[in-house]
Motif scaffolding. Structure first.
Motif, short mmCIF file in Angstrom:
data_model
loop_
_atom_site.label_atom_id
_atom_site.label_comp_id
_atom_site.label_asym_id
_atom_site.label_seq_id
_atom_site.Cartn_x
_atom_site.Cartn_y
_atom_site.Cartn_z
N MET A 36 -78.66 -24.78 -50.28
CA MET A 36 -78.35 -26.14 -50.72
C MET A 36 -76.90 -26.27 -51.20
SD MET A 36 -81.77 -27.47 -52.58
CE MET A 36 -81.10 -29.12 -52.54
N THR A 58 -72.65 -25.51 -51.11
CA THR A 58 -71.54 -25.27 -50.19
C THR A 58 -71.25 -23.77 -50.20
OG1 THR A 58 -69.91 -25.62 -51.95
CG2 THR A 58 -70.50 -27.55 -50.60
N ARG A 61 -72.39 -18.72 -52.18
CA ARG A 61 -73.82 -18.66 -51.81
C ARG A 61 -74.43 -17.29 -52.06
NH1 ARG A 61 -73.35 -21.70 -46.27
NH2 ARG A 61 -73.43 -23.85 -47.03
N GLN A 74 -73.99 -31.37 -49.78
CA GLN A 74 -74.44 -30.12 -50.38
C GLN A 74 -73.93 -30.04 -51.81
OE1 GLN A 74 -72.97 -27.33 -47.24
NE2 GLN A 74 -75.08 -26.62 -47.33
#
Length: 133
Positions: free
Chosen positions: A28, A30, A52, A120
């Motif tokens: 979800m 970036t 991430r 995002q």
């Protein structure tokens, strides 16, 4: 088609609090997304996560911990979303209802500030403090 703030928030809650899925949570954000929990102590798995991979690792570590404060009761939990003048920023006020052992019910209140980029999460500040053990 762009997701609404409500859809983004509900997907985030489903990925995190309900299914505890670090891959879905990280997806979800970036690629350079930032998750911050400023009220938890240094060394907490969610204190500050950048990117991430770090979000996946940190949330995975956090969700592997045993639930110390009870089971989330979705029927009694509630939230209110607030839009801001910036269409990429919204705020969530959340009251998480917890069912504890012995039938005791408690509530943990928190605030989350979401900053989006291209649909995002670019930055999420999660203002919560875990009750002492």
């Amino acid at each position: 088609m762009a997701l609404t703030h409500k859809e983004i928030f509900e997907r985030y809650v489903y990925a995190g609090a309900i299914t505890r899925n670090p891959d879905a949570i990280a997806a979800m954000f970036t690629e350079d997304g930032v998750y911050e929990a400023p009220l938890v102590p240094d060394g907490h798995p969610l204190h500050r996560l950048v990117g991430r991979a770090a979000i996946r690792t940190g949330t995975g570590t956090y969700h592997q911990r045993p639930a110390r404060h009870g089971t989330v009761n979705l029927e009694r939990s509630a939230y209110v979303l607030h839009d801001t003048p910036d269409p990429d920023v919204f705020i969530a006020e959340i009251d998480v209802a917890l069912d504890e052992a012995g039938g005791r019910a408690t509530t943990m209140s928190l605030v989350q500030i979401f900053r989006l980029r291209d649909g995002q999460i670019a930055r999420l500040r999660d203002y919560f403090a875990e009750p002492p053990v």
